[in-house]
Motif scaffolding. Structure first.
Motif, PDB file in Angstrom:
ATOM      1  N   PRO A 166       0.824  -1.207   0.000  1.00  0.00           N
ATOM      2  CA  PRO A 166       0.000   0.000   0.000  1.00  0.00           C
ATOM      3  C   PRO A 166       0.866   1.269   0.000  1.00  0.00           C
ATOM      4  CG  PRO A 166      -0.759  -1.566   1.669  1.00  0.00           C
ATOM      5  CD  PRO A 166       0.559  -2.070   1.149  1.00  0.00           C
ATOM      6  N   ALA A 167       0.505   2.212  -0.860  1.00  0.00           N
ATOM      7  CA  ALA A 167       1.283   3.449  -1.012  1.00  0.00           C
ATOM      8  C   ALA A 167       1.443   4.188   0.321  1.00  0.00           C
ATOM      9  CB  ALA A 167       0.641   4.356  -2.057  1.00  0.00           C
ATOM     10  N   SER A 168       0.418   4.186   1.153  1.00  0.00           N
ATOM     11  CA  SER A 168       0.518   4.896   2.436  1.00  0.00           C
ATOM     12  C   SER A 168       1.519   4.208   3.363  1.00  0.00           C
ATOM     13  CB  SER A 168      -0.853   5.004   3.102  1.00  0.00           C
ATOM     14  OG  SER A 168      -1.384   3.709   3.363  1.00  0.00           O
ATOM     15  N   ASP A 169       1.587   2.875   3.319  1.00  0.00           N
ATOM     16  CA  ASP A 169       2.568   2.150   4.124  1.00  0.00           C
ATOM     17  C   ASP A 169       3.986   2.419   3.624  1.00  0.00           C
ATOM     18  OD1 ASP A 169       0.479   1.083   5.581  1.00  0.00           O
ATOM     19  OD2 ASP A 169       0.681  -0.953   4.777  1.00  0.00           O
ATOM     20  N   ALA A 190       5.000   5.107   2.054  1.00  0.00           N
ATOM     21  CA  ALA A 190       5.344   6.487   2.418  1.00  0.00           C
ATOM     22  C   ALA A 190       5.726   6.577   3.897  1.00  0.00           C
ATOM     23  CB  ALA A 190       4.183   7.425   2.099  1.00  0.00           C
ATOM     24  N   ALA A 191       4.980   5.893   4.758  1.00  0.00           N
ATOM     25  CA  ALA A 191       5.291   5.914   6.194  1.00  0.00           C
ATOM     26  C   ALA A 191       6.638   5.236   6.459  1.00  0.00           C
ATOM     27  CB  ALA A 191       4.177   5.229   6.987  1.00  0.00           C
ATOM     28  N   ARG A 222       9.484   7.560   5.347  1.00  0.00           N
ATOM     29  CA  ARG A 222       9.735   8.628   6.328  1.00  0.00           C
ATOM     30  C   ARG A 222      10.471   8.088   7.538  1.00  0.00           C
ATOM     31  NH1 ARG A 222       4.450   9.747   5.046  1.00  0.00           N
ATOM     32  NH2 ARG A 222       3.714   8.860   7.010  1.00  0.00           N
TER      33      ARG A 222
END
Length: 135
Positions: free
Chosen positions: A107-110, A112-113, A116
């Motif tokens: 998942p793109a949000s995972d 990205a997290a 970071r």
């Protein structure tokens, strides 16, 4: 499941390193030489390559590694030779292909997290190293 921390990061690095080692097997390159080629590809030729590699890869063997790649015709002066660039491009494609199943469908949000967080951890580690007395 291993909790987040040094052990998980180490296990992940070792597993990814094993994938890389299999790709590099046919080239005769070591992981340190691969890292040096990648970094040499980032050097615009203005920075002294051995110092650039030593700083970026935290390698005490940078001079020896650069010399070995120079002897193979992969580095000329402070940058990649045309043969070095060709090999680097080929290896990047092979590494990307070998690692594709690892990264596919995350998942793109995972992602990205994780990006970071890992950049924060890497930056903090570099800060700790910068403050460590030289031996």
């Amino acid at each position: 499941m291993t909790p987040f921390g040094p052990q998980l990061l180490g296990e992940t690095e070792k597993a990814l390193g094993a994938v890389l080692a299999r790709v590099l097997d046919s080239t005769g390159l070591t992981e340190q030489q691969w890292v040096t080629l990648r970094l040499a590809g980032q050097n615009d030729g203005r920075a002294e390559l051995v110092g650039f590699i030593a700083d970026r890869a935290h390698s005490a063997d940078a001079e020896r590694i650069v010399a070995s790649l120079t002897a193979r015709g992969l580095i000329t002066g402070n940058r990649l030779s045309p043969a070095g660039q060709t090999l680097l491009d080929d290896l990047r494609a092979r590494v990307d292909s070998a690692a594709a199943p690892i990264w596919r469908d995350l998942p793109a949000s995972d992602v990205a997290a994780a990006e970071r967080l890992l950049n924060t951890v890497a930056g903090r580690a570099r800060s700790v190293l910068a403050e460590w007395p030289s031996s």
